[in-house]
Design an enzyme around this catalytic site. Structure first.
Site, short mmCIF file in Angstrom:
data_model
loop_
_atom_site.label_atom_id
_atom_site.label_comp_id
_atom_site.label_asym_id
_atom_site.label_seq_id
_atom_site.Cartn_x
_atom_site.Cartn_y
_atom_site.Cartn_z
N ARG A 1 -12.58 12.83 4.59
CA ARG A 1 -11.27 13.49 4.69
C ARG A 1 -10.87 14.11 3.36
NH1 ARG A 1 -7.67 8.93 5.92
NH2 ARG A 1 -6.00 10.45 5.95
N LYS B 1 -7.69 -1.11 6.97
CA LYS B 1 -8.18 -1.91 5.85
C LYS B 1 -7.20 -3.00 5.46
CE LYS B 1 -7.40 1.65 2.30
NZ LYS B 1 -7.54 2.92 3.02
N HIS C 1 0.84 -1.19 0.00
CA HIS C 1 0.00 0.00 0.00
C HIS C 1 0.88 1.25 0.00
CE1 HIS C 1 -4.05 1.65 0.44
NE2 HIS C 1 -3.48 2.65 1.11
N ASP D 1 -13.47 3.07 7.41
CA ASP D 1 -12.49 3.78 6.59
C ASP D 1 -13.15 4.32 5.33
OD1 ASP D 1 -9.88 4.77 5.90
OD2 ASP D 1 -9.87 3.24 4.34
N SER E 1 -6.22 4.64 8.74
CA SER E 1 -6.93 4.34 7.49
C SER E 1 -6.27 3.16 6.77
CB SER E 1 -6.91 5.60 6.60
OG SER E 1 -7.20 5.28 5.27
N1 URA Z 1 -4.11 5.82 1.63
C1 URA Z 1 -5.11 5.41 2.45
O1 URA Z 1 -5.63 4.32 2.29
N2 URA Z 1 -5.50 6.21 3.45
C2 URA Z 1 -4.94 7.41 3.67
O2 URA Z 1 -5.32 8.07 4.60
C3 URA Z 1 -3.91 7.86 2.80
C4 URA Z 1 -3.51 7.04 1.78
#
Ligand code: URA
Length: 447
Positions: free
Chosen positions: A178, A197, A83, A171, A193
């Site tokens: 956000r 996930k 990620h 999220d 966040s």
């Molecule tokens: N990627 C995400 O999944 N969440 C964030 O807050 C920033 C980048």
């Protein structure tokens, strides 16, 4: 009896929240019993006041348990994901996912097959999102049932989807809020966040790409390192193997920015070409996934395996298969002309000869968003075809009047707003930038 307004006030005044208060807010975000304006106020208070370690643990835990946790223990092999904290032209997932999944056949004795269960996000602020990019592939469905996700993962070695009512629903809600309330740039909110996930995915290991620089949420390297440490700690607390690469985002990654354009550039990489910076980062992230997933003994072996998956065409075959199984048009892999294309092109020209000294990377991301490639309000629709091609990157030479950037657009009104941003996004100097730009991969945390 807890009250949202009291919790917001407490955070606003820099008092520490209890786990019960945080769980109450996240439950309210998930079931809709707390209004968006109260959640937005809470998020802004966190941006300003930060969080203690105990608050962050409670927030990540509450968000993780807002839905189910996938149990992938029946799949024989490692489950590893990657990620990114978000950048401009940051498209590595679309390359890495098929590259890593492709190495699932012919697994040598003593090594493990690596599955990639990828739950991704949409564009956030000036940065793009994997889901929006995938949806630029005609027919591609990111809204999978858990049963479909699991079945595709098992067959293709990888499946990609968004948050669902079952997986990390808190999220999904907070991420969208956000995005439109200027509350992305908090290491605590980003950590909760991402980790909520990712930990819900049933993975054993995670490779994080933490961006730093003008086009990242964390502009300074020490801020990026702080965020990386928060996430590595959160993962390790849950018994996962987690490492974070700190990587530069002072200019867009690769040359293309915008949803279908970025898919196109990923296809270049999968066909063995593409820009060197994107190729390097994809290779490195994939190599780490192979190592953490016990598919490769060390990074060199991981890098070689990633390169082999591309050179042999196996990563392309896997990508075709994933697209087909998720309802998309697999023929785009060999015929990218089938991707959506903008009707018009415009050019940003260099006013003078010289060398590109710097690029205002965040402004490039905002220009792509303004063209329709991202959202200004959470209900905005995306135009998959629009975006930018960076014709000259930092250090490259330009002639007076030559093109710095090509704009792909569908609306003249949007073009005009984007051009205002692009006009001063490139600085051209007489000599190449000194000192040389920093390397793309700056540091590894948690190795
Ligand atoms: N990627 C995400 O999944 N969440 C964030 O807050 C920033 C980048």
């Amino acid at each position: 009896m807890l009250h949202a307004v009291e919790i917001i006030r407490k955070k606003r005044d820099a008092a520490e929240l209890t786990p019960e208060e945080i769980h109450f807010l996240i439950r309210g975000a998930t079931d809709g019993s707390i209004a968006d304006y109260q959640l937005a106020a809470f998020l802004m208070a966190v941006v300003w006041r930060g969080m203690t370690a105990a608050e962050l643990t409670a927030l990540t835990d509450a968000m993780l348990h807002s839905g189910q946790m996938l149990d992938l223990s029946a799949l024989r092999g490692s489950k590893v994901d990657k990620h990114s904290t978000g950048g401009v032209g940051d498209k590595t997932s679309l390359v890495i996912a098929p590259v890593v999944a492709a190495a699932g056949l012919d697994v040598p004795l003593g090594r493990k097959r690596v599955f990639v269960p990828m739950i991704s996000g949409r564009g956030l602020g000036h940065t793009g999102g994997t889901l929006d990019k995938l949806e630029s592939i005609p027919g591609f469905n990111v809204n999978l049932s858990l049963a479909a996700f699991r079945s595709i993962l098992e067959k293709a070695g990888c499946a990609l989807m968004g948050q669902t009512p079952e997986i990390a629903p808190a999220d999904k809600k907070l991420y969208a809020l956000r995005d439109v309330t200027a509350t992305v740039e908090s290491p605590y909110l980003i950590c909760a966040s991402i980790m909520s996930k990712k930990l819900a995915e049933g993975i054993g290991a995670l490779v994080l790409d933490v961006k730093t620089g003008g086009g990242a949420f964390m502009k300074k390297q020490d801020e990026a390192e702080y965020l990386a440490e928060l996430m590595v700690d959160a993962g390790k607390r849950m018994g996962k193997k987690v490492i974070a690469l700190i990587t530069g985002m002072d200019q867009p990654l690769g040359r293309k920015v915008g949803n279908a354009l970025e898919v196109d550039e990923c296809l270049d990489i999968l066909h063995g070409g593409g820009p060197p910076d994107l190729r390097e980062l994809c290779g490195e992230l994939a190599a780490w996934m192979f190592v953490l997933g016990d598919r490769a003994a060390n990074l060199d072996e991981g890098r070689a395996l990633a390169a082999e998956m591309i050179a042999s065409g196996r990563a392309r075959d896997t990508f075709r298969e994933i697209i087909r199984m998720q309802g998309g048009d697999p023929e785009i892999v060999d015929d990218p002309g089938r991707l959506p294309r903008a009707k018009n092109l415009a050019k940003v020209k260099s006013p003078r000869a010289g060398f590109v000294a710097s690029i205002r990377c965040e402004q490039i991301g905002i220009a792509s968003m303004v063209l329709g490639g991202g959202r200004e309000k959470k209900e905005d629709a995306i135009d998959p075809a629009v975006g930018l091609v960076i014709e000259r990157k930092v250090g490259e030479s330009v002639d007076a009047g030559s093109t710095l950037c090509t704009v792909h657009y569908n609306s003249s009104a949007r073009l005009s707003n984007a051009m205002d941003l692009l006009a001063n996004s490139f600085t051209v100097a007489d000599t190449p930038p000194e000192p040389e730009p920093l390397p793309l991969i700056r540091k590894v945390i948690g190795a």
